[in-house]
Design a protein around this motif. Structure first.
Motif, PDB file in Angstrom:
ATOM      1  N   ILE A   1      14.147  -0.679   3.502  1.00 48.29           N
ATOM      2  CA  ILE A   1      13.249   0.452   3.787  1.00 48.29           C
ATOM      3  C   ILE A   1      11.799   0.096   3.477  1.00 48.29           C
ATOM      4  CG2 ILE A   1      12.671   2.822   3.146  1.00 48.29           C
ATOM      5  CD1 ILE A   1      15.526   3.427   2.717  1.00 48.29           C
ATOM      6  N   GLN A   2      11.588  -0.502   2.307  1.00 48.63           N
ATOM      7  CA  GLN A   2      10.200  -0.665   1.869  1.00 48.63           C
ATOM      8  C   GLN A   2       9.533  -1.930   2.397  1.00 48.63           C
ATOM      9  OE1 GLN A   2      10.520   0.189  -2.521  1.00 48.63           O
ATOM     10  NE2 GLN A   2       9.128   1.819  -1.892  1.00 48.63           N
ATOM     11  N   ILE A   3      10.313  -2.974   2.551  1.00 50.87           N
ATOM     12  CA  ILE A   3       9.704  -4.244   2.974  1.00 50.87           C
ATOM     13  C   ILE A   3       9.956  -4.499   4.460  1.00 50.87           C
ATOM     14  CG2 ILE A   3       9.547  -6.731   2.539  1.00 50.87           C
ATOM     15  CD1 ILE A   3       8.539  -4.911   0.220  1.00 50.87           C
TER      16      ILE A   3
ATOM     17  N   GLY B   1       9.103  -1.291   6.197  1.00 55.87           N
ATOM     18  CA  GLY B   1       7.961  -0.623   5.553  1.00 55.87           C
ATOM     19  C   GLY B   1       6.836  -0.264   6.504  1.00 55.87           C
ATOM     20  N   PRO B   2       6.375  -1.231   7.309  1.00 55.48           N
ATOM     21  CA  PRO B   2       5.260  -0.914   8.218  1.00 55.48           C
ATOM     22  C   PRO B   2       5.580   0.234   9.172  1.00 55.48           C
ATOM     23  CG  PRO B   2       5.599  -3.277   8.082  1.00 55.48           C
ATOM     24  CD  PRO B   2       6.735  -2.651   7.341  1.00 55.48           C
TER      25      PRO B   2
ATOM     26  N   PHE C   1       7.671   2.739   8.603  1.00 54.23           N
ATOM     27  CA  PHE C   1       7.626   3.995   7.858  1.00 54.23           C
ATOM     28  C   PHE C   1       6.197   4.356   7.464  1.00 54.23           C
ATOM     29  CE2 PHE C   1      12.230   3.147   6.932  1.00 54.23           C
ATOM     30  CZ  PHE C   1      12.700   4.270   7.575  1.00 54.23           C
ATOM     31  N   ARG C   2       5.381   3.330   7.212  1.00 52.14           N
ATOM     32  CA  ARG C   2       3.988   3.616   6.869  1.00 52.14           C
ATOM     33  C   ARG C   2       3.297   4.299   8.049  1.00 52.14           C
ATOM     34  NH1 ARG C   2      -0.281   2.136   3.154  1.00 52.14           N
ATOM     35  NH2 ARG C   2       1.426   1.752   1.709  1.00 52.14           N
TER      36      ARG C   2
ATOM     37  N   GLN D   1       4.803   6.009  10.349  1.00 48.36           N
ATOM     38  CA  GLN D   1       5.355   7.364  10.497  1.00 48.36           C
ATOM     39  C   GLN D   1       4.741   8.320   9.488  1.00 48.36           C
ATOM     40  OE1 GLN D   1       9.614   7.397  10.492  1.00 48.36           O
ATOM     41  NE2 GLN D   1       9.761   6.255  12.393  1.00 48.36           N
TER      42      GLN D   1
END
Lengths: 406, 610
Positions: free
Chosen positions: B39-41, B44-45, B47-48, B50
């Motif tokens: 999710i984060q790595i 990540g981009p 979700f960022r 979004q």
């Protein structure tokens, strides 16, 4: 080889014979020795982990309620600090007596908690469509929290009263299953699916640890799963609808789906380093649901990123493995089983909550251990950690009134 | 033995179980760690982005639509604010309660309010949904006053079109409608997006690209409830350019009034430029009805309603020009040298050809008539003779020179070209050869011949302006938001009619006679303060009725839809033409009695004001 590669632990005198030889000549002077050892054996790591998690949780709570004030704002923050102080007192209080005495108390405590669960169904306060809270004069609390502890204690007592070599037979299992199912059914009736589920997971794990024949387990599992469609077929349409809604309160994609999506966006958008403390836009702009309770981790992950999340995950990881170590080092089966039960509660709370906010598991309302806002669960968590500390501190001790020692 | 003590064997078992438990814990945390990493790595981009998309809402700011003015600068179409009620479904506590409140504070009833709220909650939960457009000012005031206990409700203002004079010149100005999917995909509306209102008819449609303006954008930081936290950036919209029309509001309103309770059309033109002074069609409509979009049922009701109110009869009404068409024959005969002005023909009241009798409208006949009298008194027999001599193809070629049978190029959608028949045309379209008898009908502007009022007014203008066909012009100039003229429309000569001056002057004199001589068919109802000229026409609606009755007789016993169409096409003053007018009143009866006085009113009003 130690279970956990942390220092500061003396294992060379773990043999009972040495212990008895050393202790016996001192007679009742022994007590003083034990008291001193109690302090010496104080589990600093457990305390440090607890305090670290508490500090992070309070700081995170401040961020979660910082922008909106919609949930009661600052009041919530101060209330949680108050709960922590109260919880810490409970933690210390629980360490003062010998946990062995709980073995005798396990049955009455279980009966009381069942009685309270019945009481909550009759007298409980209705909030948001469920009866979970019981008001006892000045304080209101959730009897289901007490039920968690009482089930662990009674189960630990029953499972430790028997040696671990032989596997359980089906007949022997009737009692433990009743111990689990009675409170579970009552909690389900509240309804509080999250806690009921947690109770089943925890006691199931304890039973597994106590080495129940896997065939029996399989049998129970298959029977349970087999019953579901039968039960399902017997239901009327509106009842099915009710159950589906109950399992998933917002069945529309804008409901639960939206929450999980926003939670994943919050966590994911934190990326490696996070957006910075108090800078989480998902939180600040209210996109996250339940951001101070069930979704508190999402707030943290958004602001502290992968790095911060790993640190938090590591703290839980250490805490849980440390709990297993305490279980291993306990000098009696009861202590071991209680410690295992507590470890199970911690493990499943962490795994289910994090799995839920990261989109691995469906949304069931289970708060994150030591992290989510809420007094009742915090107090019971602190009590359980106190119990763990209690067991840890008495790892070298002889049991009070255990005959041989005197 | 103490029950709680371990024997060595069970301690060993315990150890092995604890290490298994440890493995399970490690496995579970590994799963969490992998998911966290994903999710984060890994994602990540995404979700960022979004989360930015969540946080930042890009909103279009509707520009002001260009104002439409008349030639004197009077605003005909402007903008007014429309206050719309929006609801954020997730913010609404109790829907029924809110519906009740809405019904007590606004003109919505509680059932329909509840219905709209339910509909809104299905469409979205956190984005505002419009539940009522264009509330009144009193509703707005009451809502604003009760804002604090109306959670989930927003009121937003946006500019909408406003036609100050309602139905005035509605066919010329046109109306707006929501852009269709097809129009969006056509690529002709680069500045518009779904839900926008665009010009669908008239000037609104013809100058859409110029009136619409360029929408601005606002980047807003919004919270989950759609509330605006702050404005991150703003690009102001560019208002549409203003359009000055050639029409005169007072004359237009007079023309509209002249058509009240009637079906028909009036168009007035400046003969020297081709500029339209007024353009009225009846029945008409109020374009304000369309500014917020109308439902399907309203649409079909309007479309199917009596008299086709949306049709602009000036450009798309095709009528037999009747005796007005005699102008074409007279010019053709003179120009070709087939007749001279002095030649007389005896009108006995009818003309015989191939066993058929073609009657003059005057039962007793006109006696011996020359061209002048034939036009003034509209003698049919004279023109039967002339038509016979010319032949249909020559008539057609002159009609075309005078601008009939082809679009004028006014640029308003829906323009029709009328019909000027030829032998070749009939063979091709009907599959039959031309009958000489049909030439007789054509000679008096009946039969296959049809023309629009706009073509007729242009033809009359050309006769009096020295033979120039102007493209009818409706736009005077374009003005930007700062009030500077960015474009001035010049008159466009489409061509010259190419007819000898002498021929023209004979016909002009005759047309003056129509209005000014005692026996002229258009002598009634036109002021004598100036010298006007013109030609009447009475178009038969029912073919079987051979009884033509221009100038006399009574049609009042006929059913309304069987009565003749009344025509008048005229100009004033004849020596220095300022205004040309064509009037058609459907089933109105006699051109001289019904249509000419209406033209007379416009002449008086326009020339009197100068």
């Amino acid at each position: 080889m130690p279970l956990f590669p942390f220092p500061s632990r003396v294992r060379d005198m773990g043999s009972r014979e040495i212990f008895i030889l050393r202790c016996a000549p001192f007679g009742h002077e022994g007590r003083q020795v034990f008291d001193r050892r109690l302090i010496q054996n104080f589990d600093w790591l457990l305390l440090i982990l607890l305090l670290l998690l508490a500090a992070i949780s309070v700081a995170n709570l401040y961020s979660a309620i910082y922008p909106t004030k919609a949930f009661g704002g600052q009041a919530i923050f101060y209330r949680q600090i108050y709960w922590f102080i109260l919880g810490f007192s409970v933690f210390l209080l629980v360490t003062t007596f010998n946990y062995k005495s709980l073995e005798r108390l396990a049955r009455p405590v279980w009966l009381i908690s069942v009685a309270l669960l019945v009481a909550v169904l009759i007298l409980g306060k209705w909030t948001a469509g469920s009866r979970r809270w019981l008001s006892l004069g000045l304080i209101t609390f959730q009897p289901s929290e007490l039920a968690k502890i009482s089930v662990i204690l009674l189960l630990a007592k029953m499972l430790s009263e028997r040696d671990h070599v032989a596997e359980y037979t089906l007949r022997e299992l009737v009692k433990p299953i009743l111990i689990i199912l009675i409170p579970t059914a009552l909690i389900l009736k509240e309804p509080d699916l999250g806690t009921a589920l947690l109770l089943v997971f925890v006691s199931g794990s304890m039973m597994l640890f106590a080495r129940i024949n896997w065939k029996i387990y399989l049998g129970i599992g298959i029977t349970a799963i087999g019953c579901v469609p039968l039960l399902w077929l017997g239901l009327k349409d509106y009842q099915r609808e009710r159950i589906l809604t109950f399992l998933n309160p917002d069945r529309d994609p804008l409901g639960a789906g939206y929450h999980i999506k926003q939670s994943k966006i919050a966590i994911g958008s934190g990326q490696l380093w996070g957006k910075g403390y108090l800078e989480g836009t998902q939180t600040k702009l209210n996109f996250l649901p339940e951001q101070h309770t069930d979704f508190a981790f999402s707030v943290f992950a958004e602001e502290w990123g992968f790095v911060g999340s790993i640190v938090l995950l590591a703290l839980y990881f250490i805490l849980i493995l440390w709990g297993l170590d305490i279980a291993r080092n306990s000098k009696d089966k009861f202590g071991t089983m209680v410690a295992v039960g507590i470890v199970c509660i911690m493990l499943w709370q962490v795994v289910i909550n994090l799995g839920m906010v990261m989109g691995l598991l469906p949304v069931v309302g289970i708060p994150l251990l030591l992290f989510s806002y809420g007094g009742s669960s915090l107090i019971s968590t602190m009590a359980m950690l106190g119990l763990l500390m209690n067991i840890s501190m008495r790892r070298f001790m002889f049991q009070e009134g255990s005959g041989l020692g005197q | 033995m103490i029950s709680s003590d371990f024997d060595p064997l069970s301690e060993e078992i315990l150890k092995s179980r604890l290490s298994k438990a440890r493995l399970i814990v490690i496995a579970l945390f590994a799963v969490l760690l992998v998911q966290l990493w994903l999710i984060q790595i890994a994602w990540g981009p995404i979700f960022r982005r979004q989360s930015e998309g969540n946080r930042i809402q890009q909103r279009d700011i509707t520009p002001f639509r260009g104002v439409i003015r008349d030639r004197n600068g009077d605003i005909l179409a402007g903008n007014r604010p429309s206050y719309d009620i929006y609801v954020v479904p997730k913010e609404v506590g109790d829907r029924v309660e809110l519906a009740d409140k809405l019904s007590s504070l606004t003109y919505m009833d509680s059932d329909s309010a509840n219905e709209r709220l339910k509909w809104a909650s299905k469409r979205s939960s956190y984005k505002p949904v419009c539940i009522k457009k264009d509330i009144s000012r009193d509703e707005l005031a009451v809502l604003e006053a009760h804002r604090f206990n109306l959670s989930g409700l927003l009121v937003e203002a946006k500019p909408v079109r406003y036609y100050l004079y309602g139905s005035l010149g509605s066919h010329l100005i046109g109306y707006l409608g929501e852009i269709s999917e097809k129009e969006l995909r056509s690529g002709k509306y680069p500045d518009n997006k779904a839900g926008d209102m665009i010009g669908k008819a008239g000037v609104e449609s013809a100058w859409q690209h110029m009136l619409t303006g360029v929408p601005g954008t606002e980047r807003l930081e919004v919270d989950a409830a759609g509330r605006i936290i702050r404005v991150l950036s703003r690009k102001a919209p560019e208002s549409g350019q203003s359009l000055w029309l050639t029409i005169d509001r007072r004359l237009q309103s007079l023309a509209d009034k002249a058509l009240e309770e009637k079906k028909g059309a009036i168009v007035a033109m400046e003969p020297a430029t081709g500029r339209i002074l007024a353009m009225a069609s009846s029945p008409s409509f109020d374009p304000n009805v369309f500014v917020e979009g109308v439902g399907q049922d309203t649409w079909s009701r309007i479309l199917k309603s009596e008299g086709y109110p949306l049709q602009n009869r000036v450009v798309s009404g095709q009528y037999p020009p009747a005796s007005v068409f005699k102008i074409v024959l007279a010019l053709a005969g003179l120009d070709k040298g087939i007749i001279s002005p002095e030649d007389e023909i005896f009108c006995s009241g009818s003309y015989h050809l191939g066993g058929h009798e073609f009657r003059c409208w005057k039962k007793g006949g006109h006696g011996a008539v020359n061209l002048h009298r034939a036009i003034v008194e509209s003698c049919d027999v004279y023109f039967y003779n002339l038509g016979r001599k010319l032949g249909v193809d020559v008539i057609a070629s002159y009609a075309r020179r005078l601008g009939l049978g082809a679009q004028t190029g006014i640029g308003i959608g829906g323009e029709k070209q009328g019909l000027i028949p030829t032998r070749a045309w009939k063979l091709k379209r009907v599959g039959e050869v031309w009958h000489p008898g049909e030439t007789m009908s054509v000679s008096i502007g009946q039969g296959y011949v049809s023309a629009t009022p706009l073509q007729i007014v242009r033809m009359v203008s050309a006769v009096f302006n020295g033979g120039i066909l102007y493209r009818p012009q409706i736009a005077l100039h374009i003005e930007n938001a700062a009030g500077e003229k960015t474009h001035v429309f010049q008159p466009v000569k489409e061509g010259e009619i190419g007819i000898s001056k002498k021929a023209i002057s004979v016909v002009r004199d005759a047309m003056i006679g129509v209005v000014n001589e005692p026996r002229g068919t258009g002598s009634k109802g036109i002021s004598k303060e100036f010298v006007a000229a013109g030609k009447t026409g009475t178009a038969q609606v029912v073919r079987i009725s051979r009884e033509r009755s221009e100038g006399e007789g009574d049609q009042s016993e006929l059913a309304p839809e069987l009565r003749d169409h009344a025509w008048f096409a005229g100009i004033a003053p004849a020596d220095d033409p300022k205004i040309a007018v064509a009037v058609i009143i459907e089933n109105g009866g006699h051109g001289g009695r019904v249509a000419a006085p209406l033209a007379g009113e416009l002449f008086s009003a326009y020339l009197g004001s100068k």
